[in-house]
Design a protein around this motif. Structure first.
Motif, PDB file in Angstrom:
ATOM      1  N   GLN A  23      19.595  30.033  73.720  1.00 18.17           N
ATOM      2  CA  GLN A  23      19.087  29.883  73.297  1.00 18.17           C
ATOM      3  C   GLN A  23      19.628  29.684  71.619  1.00 18.17           C
ATOM      4  O   GLN A  23      18.919  28.273  70.153  1.00 18.17           O
ATOM      5  CB  GLN A  23      17.607  30.173  73.077  1.00 18.17           C
ATOM      6  N   PHE A  24      20.016  30.563  71.064  1.00 19.86           N
ATOM      7  CA  PHE A  24      20.865  30.398  69.437  1.00 19.86           C
ATOM      8  C   PHE A  24      21.547  29.356  69.335  1.00 19.86           C
ATOM      9  O   PHE A  24      22.017  28.826  68.499  1.00 19.86           O
ATOM     10  CB  PHE A  24      21.745  32.182  69.706  1.00 19.86           C
ATOM     11  N   ARG A  25      22.355  29.486  70.570  1.00 17.43           N
ATOM     12  CA  ARG A  25      23.381  28.047  69.782  1.00 17.43           C
ATOM     13  C   ARG A  25      22.484  26.373  69.858  1.00 17.43           C
ATOM     14  O   ARG A  25      23.121  25.874  68.967  1.00 17.43           O
ATOM     15  CB  ARG A  25      24.439  28.032  71.142  1.00 17.43           C
ATOM     16  N   GLU A  26      21.909  26.514  70.883  1.00 18.19           N
ATOM     17  CA  GLU A  26      20.813  25.135  70.454  1.00 18.19           C
ATOM     18  C   GLU A  26      19.599  24.752  69.179  1.00 18.19           C
ATOM     19  O   GLU A  26      19.596  24.102  68.686  1.00 18.19           O
ATOM     20  CB  GLU A  26      20.041  25.176  71.632  1.00 18.19           C
ATOM     21  N   SER A  27      19.529  26.190  68.991  1.00 20.57           N
ATOM     22  CA  SER A  27      18.910  26.737  67.650  1.00 20.57           C
ATOM     23  C   SER A  27      20.424  26.140  66.772  1.00 20.57           C
ATOM     24  O   SER A  27      19.364  25.763  65.269  1.00 20.57           O
ATOM     25  CB  SER A  27      18.453  26.932  67.359  1.00 20.57           C
ATOM     26  N   PHE A  28      21.028  26.653  66.519  1.00 22.75           N
ATOM     27  CA  PHE A  28      22.376  26.299  65.498  1.00 22.75           C
ATOM     28  C   PHE A  28      22.881  26.108  65.614  1.00 22.75           C
ATOM     29  O   PHE A  28      23.990  26.594  66.182  1.00 22.75           O
ATOM     30  CB  PHE A  28      22.495  27.904  64.621  1.00 22.75           C
ATOM     31  N   PRO A  29      22.853  24.821  65.960  1.00 18.11           N
ATOM     32  CA  PRO A  29      24.611  24.086  66.728  1.00 18.11           C
ATOM     33  C   PRO A  29      25.300  24.202  65.718  1.00 18.11           C
ATOM     34  O   PRO A  29      27.135  24.099  66.029  1.00 18.11           O
ATOM     35  CB  PRO A  29      24.474  22.489  66.142  1.00 18.11           C
TER      36      PRO A  29
ATOM     37  N   PHE B 244      19.722  38.875  69.036  1.00 21.55           N
ATOM     38  CA  PHE B 244      19.436  39.623  69.481  1.00 21.55           C
ATOM     39  C   PHE B 244      18.186  39.375  70.940  1.00 21.55           C
ATOM     40  O   PHE B 244      17.871  39.509  71.874  1.00 21.55           O
ATOM     41  CB  PHE B 244      19.293  41.383  69.830  1.00 21.55           C
ATOM     42  N   TRP B 245      16.857  38.903  70.197  1.00 25.54           N
ATOM     43  CA  TRP B 245      15.727  38.585  70.775  1.00 25.54           C
ATOM     44  C   TRP B 245      16.132  37.365  71.079  1.00 25.54           C
ATOM     45  O   TRP B 245      15.071  37.124  72.551  1.00 25.54           O
ATOM     46  CB  TRP B 245      14.892  38.151  69.076  1.00 25.54           C
ATOM     47  N   LEU B 246      16.456  36.337  70.391  1.00 22.67           N
ATOM     48  CA  LEU B 246      16.877  34.756  71.637  1.00 22.67           C
ATOM     49  C   LEU B 246      17.151  35.273  72.394  1.00 22.67           C
ATOM     50  O   LEU B 246      16.771  35.002  74.033  1.00 22.67           O
ATOM     51  CB  LEU B 246      17.774  33.942  70.217  1.00 22.67           C
ATOM     52  N   SER B 247      17.997  36.070  72.827  1.00 25.03           N
ATOM     53  CA  SER B 247      19.011  36.499  74.124  1.00 25.03           C
ATOM     54  C   SER B 247      18.294  37.888  75.136  1.00 25.03           C
ATOM     55  O   SER B 247      18.170  37.057  75.807  1.00 25.03           O
ATOM     56  CB  SER B 247      20.227  38.067  73.531  1.00 25.03           C
ATOM     57  N   THR B 248      17.041  37.883  74.010  1.00 23.54           N
ATOM     58  CA  THR B 248      16.073  38.736  75.242  1.00 23.54           C
ATOM     59  C   THR B 248      15.263  37.433  76.510  1.00 23.54           C
ATOM     60  O   THR B 248      15.024  38.001  78.099  1.00 23.54           O
ATOM     61  CB  THR B 248      15.704  39.756  75.075  1.00 23.54           C
ATOM     62  N   ARG B 249      15.100  36.759  75.512  1.00 24.70           N
ATOM     63  CA  ARG B 249      14.237  35.005  75.913  1.00 24.70           C
ATOM     64  C   ARG B 249      15.138  34.591  77.126  1.00 24.70           C
ATOM     65  O   ARG B 249      14.574  34.050  77.932  1.00 24.70           O
ATOM     66  CB  ARG B 249      13.685  34.743  74.902  1.00 24.70           C
ATOM     67  N   ASP B 250      16.164  34.761  76.602  1.00 20.45           N
ATOM     68  CA  ASP B 250      17.539  33.798  78.197  1.00 20.45           C
ATOM     69  C   ASP B 250      17.899  34.858  79.176  1.00 20.45           C
ATOM     70  O   ASP B 250      17.765  33.894  80.151  1.00 20.45           O
ATOM     71  CB  ASP B 250      18.819  33.593  77.619  1.00 20.45           C
ATOM     72  N   PHE B 251      17.229  35.812  78.916  1.00 21.67           N
ATOM     73  CA  PHE B 251      17.887  36.904  79.917  1.00 21.67           C
ATOM     74  C   PHE B 251      16.060  36.873  80.811  1.00 21.67           C
ATOM     75  O   PHE B 251      16.698  36.351  82.513  1.00 21.67           O
ATOM     76  CB  PHE B 251      18.121  38.382  79.526  1.00 21.67           C
ATOM     77  N   THR B 252      14.979  36.819  79.905  1.00 22.62           N
ATOM     78  CA  THR B 252      14.039  36.920  80.806  1.00 22.62           C
ATOM     79  C   THR B 252      14.265  35.264  81.313  1.00 22.62           C
ATOM     80  O   THR B 252      13.562  35.366  82.919  1.00 22.62           O
ATOM     81  CB  THR B 252      13.094  36.863  80.038  1.00 22.62           C
ATOM     82  N   ARG B 253      13.890  34.107  81.217  1.00 23.36           N
ATOM     83  CA  ARG B 253      14.416  33.106  82.089  1.00 23.36           C
ATOM     84  C   ARG B 253      15.200  32.695  82.990  1.00 23.36           C
ATOM     85  O   ARG B 253      15.389  31.921  84.460  1.00 23.36           O
ATOM     86  CB  ARG B 253      14.671  31.954  80.679  1.00 23.36           C
TER      87      ARG B 253
END
Length: 466
Positions: A223-229, A289-298
């Motif tokens: 998600q971080f890479r998609e939000s900030f290409p 890190f917050w975006l990473s936790t969302r990726d982890f949940t998905r």
């Protein structure tokens, strides 16, 4: 060790990604000193760590003097101390004699050095200018340094926890699919990028999943890479020179305060700018890190949907209809007839309790109160309440403790109106009052309008209570 070239030492000891201050101003000197120190067996990584601490404390002594010449000497010594601090790790990687205790010693001595240098630098300026703001600056430096390293360790711990949970679920699924133990593995995008720092993430993912039998690649930064290409291009441009994208870390923060500030003669301004930049980069890291936790949940919802809680944040059902309502209802029923005694209207309970009427099949309806009077009605009503609002099981609420009996056996109880009730034996009165419901504990509550205050006698109230 005598035959090692400088290029070989750099390849063996330098990190693939490091702070720009280390890459540009420390590694060129540190690698040459490592080539020299490696020839002597008595020079160990731990001894170099001790030397870095003593040189750092020497720089703190010069900082405390406060004049420009002492500040310049202190800045030079601090840079030497940091070079030695980098040499101990490089020497351990080169000779393979590192230890867990050495890593702990290096970390603790770094914090001690920052603490003493911050207090000495700001304390020296305070003694020279008598400005209290320098004392506040010392607290800010120590706090931010602590925050940076504590936050880094905690984020690292949480990342390892997320990885371990994904690995456990993925390996279990592979075992159920019949994959042999030798072929079971989990691929993470961050590991692939660490091994190939200049490669594109999509290229690595495609190469890893096109082979037959290869597992999918878990990407916890998708998600971080998609939000900030643009971040990928910025990262690749820096990694070509071994500089990591985190431009203002704890290293740069220390170097600006203890080297740049004293050399240019603006300690307070440099400290303020460094604090703002470090805080901004820390917020970016927390957001990532917050975006990473969302990726982890998905990812967990996709791999193991049964293991993800679906009622996160809700209240347990047995707490929603808890036993505490019994005491509240007793108090509410106590004043329906205006007497203020909870034992005067037991027949009002079932009708009034239709607010909590059971909606499921398991709960029996309230017993009809018409055929029951006095103490027997209360016993049956209490049994119905125990069935309607059962206590939580130990597994549901490990910390639950049943309410003890409010009065020990053989103890006379005086309520708020001065009435004395007899001794309690097994939950029933054996002597004293003739009231059939005296075995129940009285409920302290606010007096009904027109009744005397609990501390007021009946004679003082001016009313007849006969």
């Amino acid at each position: 060790m005598h035959k090692l070239s400088l290029r070989a030492v750099q390849k063996l000891t330098c990190k693939k990604r490091d702070a720009w201050w280390t890459v540009l101003l420390v590694d060129p000197v540190a690698t040459r000193l490592v080539c020299l120190f490696a020839r002597f067996n008595w020079i160990t990584p731990n001894r170099v760590t001790w030397a870095a601490l003593f040189v750092g404390l020497g720089s703190a002594g010069f900082f405390l003097k406060g004049d420009y010449a002492s500040l310049a000497i202190g800045a030079g010594l601090y840079h030497v101390s940091f070079i030695l601090d980098c040499i101990d790790g490089k020497l351990a990687r080169l000779k393979g004699n590192g230890s867990v205790f050495g890593g702990w010693l290096d970390y603790v001595f770094d914090r001690i050095r920052v603490l003493f240098c911050a207090l000495a630098l700001m304390g020296g300026q305070f003694l020279r200018t008598d400005e209290p703001v320098f004392l506040l600056a010392a607290l800010v430096v120590v706090f931010l340094d602590m925050l940076r390293y504590v936050d880094a360790l905690q984020i690292y711990k949480m990342r390892m926890s997320m990885r371990s949970k994904i690995e456990a679920v993925t390996l279990a699924r592979q075992a159920e699919a019949g994959v042999s133990e030798e072929e079971q593995k989990v691929l993470f995008m961050e590991d692939l990028l660490r091994e190939n720092p200049l490669a594109e993430s999509e290229t690595l993912k495609a190469a890893a999943t096109t082979r037959p039998g290869q597992p999918e690649v878990i990407d916890l930064h998708q998600q971080f890479r998609e939000s900030f290409p643009w971040y990928a291009r910025f990262r690749h441009a820096l990694l070509r020179t071994r500089i990591r994208p985190h431009l203002i870390s704890g290293i740069e923060f220390q170097m600006f305060i203890f080297i740049v500030g004293p050399l240019i003669g603006h300690v307070l301004l440099t400290t303020a700018v460094s604090a703002v930049l470090l805080g901004a980069f820390e917020l970016v890291i927390m957001f990532k890190f917050w975006l990473s936790t969302r990726d982890f949940t998905r990812t967990m919802e996709r791999l193991a949907p049964d293991s993800v809680p679906t009622r996160a944040g809700s209240i347990s059902p047995h707490l929603q209809a808890g036993r505490h309502r019994r005491r509240e209802d007793e108090e509410a029923y106590a004043y329906e007839d205006g007497t203020g005694h909870a034992d005067t209207a037991p027949e009002a309970w079932p009708a009034h309790d239709q607010r909590y009427a059971p909606q499921d099949d398991w709960a029996a309806p309230a017993p009809a109160p018409a055929a029951r009077t006095g103490q027997d009605a209360w016993v049956e009503q209490a049994a119905w309440m125990d069935q309607r609002f059962p206590a939580p099981e130990p597994d549901d609420d490990p910390g639950f403790q049943p309410y003890p009996h409010p009065y020990p056996a053989g103890h006379d109880v005086q309520d708020e109106f001065g009435d004395v009730h007899g001794a309690h034996q097994g939950g029933r009165a054996t002597q004293g009052t003739q009231d059939q419901t005296a075995w129940l504990p009285r409920i302290p509550a606010q007096p009904h309008p027109g009744q005397p205050h609990p501390g007021q006698s009946r004679a003082d109230s001016g009313q007849s209570w006969s």
